[in-house]
Design a protein around this motif. Structure first.
Motif, PDB file in Angstrom:
ATOM      1  N   VAL A  72       0.881  -1.102  -0.117  1.00 47.74           N
ATOM      2  CA  VAL A  72      -0.101  -0.141  -0.068  1.00 47.74           C
ATOM      3  C   VAL A  72       0.697   1.276   0.049  1.00 47.74           C
ATOM      4  O   VAL A  72       0.590   2.208  -0.736  1.00 47.74           O
ATOM      5  CB  VAL A  72      -1.087  -0.010   1.064  1.00 47.74           C
ATOM      6  N   HIS A  76       0.803   3.794  -2.872  1.00 42.85           N
ATOM      7  CA  HIS A  76       0.485   5.338  -2.737  1.00 42.85           C
ATOM      8  C   HIS A  76       1.445   6.288  -3.281  1.00 42.85           C
ATOM      9  O   HIS A  76       1.001   7.365  -3.791  1.00 42.85           O
ATOM     10  CB  HIS A  76       0.351   5.428  -1.152  1.00 42.85           C
ATOM     11  N   LEU A  81      -2.994   4.145  -5.993  1.00 46.86           N
ATOM     12  CA  LEU A  81      -4.157   3.808  -5.299  1.00 46.86           C
ATOM     13  C   LEU A  81      -5.616   4.138  -5.592  1.00 46.86           C
ATOM     14  O   LEU A  81      -6.628   3.675  -5.268  1.00 46.86           O
ATOM     15  CB  LEU A  81      -3.636   3.886  -3.785  1.00 46.86           C
ATOM     16  N   LEU A  86      -6.394  -3.446  -4.989  1.00 50.25           N
ATOM     17  CA  LEU A  86      -5.178  -4.429  -4.640  1.00 50.25           C
ATOM     18  C   LEU A  86      -5.916  -5.507  -4.068  1.00 50.25           C
ATOM     19  O   LEU A  86      -7.038  -5.549  -3.503  1.00 50.25           O
ATOM     20  CB  LEU A  86      -4.285  -3.722  -3.441  1.00 50.25           C
ATOM     21  N   LEU A 124      -8.071   6.135   4.371  1.00 45.46           N
ATOM     22  CA  LEU A 124      -6.714   6.226   4.675  1.00 45.46           C
ATOM     23  C   LEU A 124      -6.134   7.018   5.444  1.00 45.46           C
ATOM     24  O   LEU A 124      -6.476   8.243   5.008  1.00 45.46           O
ATOM     25  CB  LEU A 124      -5.889   5.895   3.220  1.00 45.46           C
ATOM     26  N   LEU A 134      -3.323   2.060   7.747  1.00 40.59           N
ATOM     27  CA  LEU A 134      -4.379   1.434   7.329  1.00 40.59           C
ATOM     28  C   LEU A 134      -5.299   1.041   8.553  1.00 40.59           C
ATOM     29  O   LEU A 134      -6.726   1.076   8.340  1.00 40.59           O
ATOM     30  CB  LEU A 134      -4.240   0.035   6.780  1.00 40.59           C
ATOM     31  N   TRP A 260      -8.034   4.046  -1.173  1.00 42.94           N
ATOM     32  CA  TRP A 260      -7.407   2.827  -1.623  1.00 42.94           C
ATOM     33  C   TRP A 260      -8.669   1.569  -1.827  1.00 42.94           C
ATOM     34  O   TRP A 260      -9.453   1.674  -1.134  1.00 42.94           O
ATOM     35  CB  TRP A 260      -6.469   2.380  -0.906  1.00 42.94           C
ATOM     36  N   LEU A 262      -9.561  -2.493  -2.079  1.00 48.66           N
ATOM     37  CA  LEU A 262      -8.973  -3.661  -1.475  1.00 48.66           C
ATOM     38  C   LEU A 262     -10.229  -4.784  -2.011  1.00 48.66           C
ATOM     39  O   LEU A 262     -11.318  -4.600  -1.946  1.00 48.66           O
ATOM     40  CB  LEU A 262      -9.094  -3.810  -0.096  1.00 48.66           C
TER      41      LEU A 262
END
Length: 271
Positions: A72, A76, A81, A86, A124, A134, A260, A262
């Motif tokens: 991350v 970043h 991101l 991710l 974030l 995170l 970001w 996920l």
């Protein structure tokens, strides 16, 4: 085959050493359900180069919380991101952060979530030096006990137990306090003239950080919700997820809402 099915699978070397079987299972599941390019970096520099050369492939990290944090932070700084997503298969000794974010436990379940899940945008915390958080931020950093210190602690505890057989143990234990100035969105929560035990910050929901200042067990903690948090004072260390940083004299963290993505399992429809 869609770009979503084209994966760059970066397998952290620590995960390979600690649990090679889970790594093999994750690799087999991912390769069986996608067009996957597998990378076996030997260290942090090769890990960074592998991510930098991802092209249009979706990056997947197989590793522990530290590997996730490293990925991350790198993405970043690469300013990827905001648009990218991710994915993670947690393998290793420390995967609590990954599970707290919603990544399934177990190599098969996590790999299936990479293939069948959907992107979730998460907040974030970012500081002025481009450091990222995170999960939890603790100020000052919690003391981490080394094996030698643990052995000394056991010996001290044994001696204390013997002493308590002779005389009563003290009723209270001294608590270490610190001098910190804490501001939430410019509003002063506590200043240097009032000792604090600790401060915790966490990116919550809705693009705001949850701030908790504890002065002592006899007082209710101060709580606030803010877009940015500034802590200053005498040299202090802080723990951001798994990393301890410092000493520093001032630091500001700002919430980046949905900064970001996920890949997480698709939630089952309610009853």
């Amino acid at each position: 085959m869609s770009a979503h099915d084209q994966l760059l699978v970066v397998i952290d070397p620590v995960a390979r050493r600690m649990d090679g079987e889970s790594v093999r299972i994750a690799k087999d599941v991912l390769c069986g359900g996608s067009e996957a390019k597998i990378c076996f970096p030997q260290g942090p520099e090769e890990f960074a180069r592998a991510l930098a050369r991802r092209g249009s492939r979706r990056p997947v990290v197989v590793g522990d919380d530290r590997a996730l944090l490293r990925a991350v932070a790198l993405l970043h700084r690469d300013r990827w991101l905001g648009d990218g997503v991710l994915a993670l298969v947690p393998v290793g000794a420390s995967v609590r952060l990954a599970h707290s974010l919603g990544v399934p436990a177990g190599a098969v379940a996590a790999a299936r979530a990479v293939l069948d899940g959907s992107p979730c945008r998460l907040d974030l915390l970012v500081d002025e030096s481009d450091g990222v958080v995170l999960g939890d931020l603790a100020i000052p950093a919690a003391h981490r006990t080394t094996p030698r210190a643990e052995a000394a602690s056991v010996w001290t505890t044994a001696r204390s137990l013997v002493r308590t057989l002779v005389r009563p143990a003290p009723a209270t234990t001294a608590v270490r306090t610190h001098r910190l100035r804490v501001e939430a969105d410019g509003v002063l929560l506590t200043d240097l003239d009032r000792p604090v035990e600790d401060v915790t910050v966490r990116a919550g929901l809705g693009g705001r950080a949850e701030v908790v200042v504890r002065h002592g067990t006899a007082e209710e903690p101060l709580r606030a919700s803010a877009l940015s948090v500034t802590v200053s004072g005498p040299d202090f260390r802080y723990r951001a997820d798994a990393h301890v940083t410092g000493p520093v004299r001032t630091r500001t963290w700002t919430v980046r809402a949905g900064a970001w993505g996920l890949t997480l399992p698709v939630a089952a429809p309610a009853g």
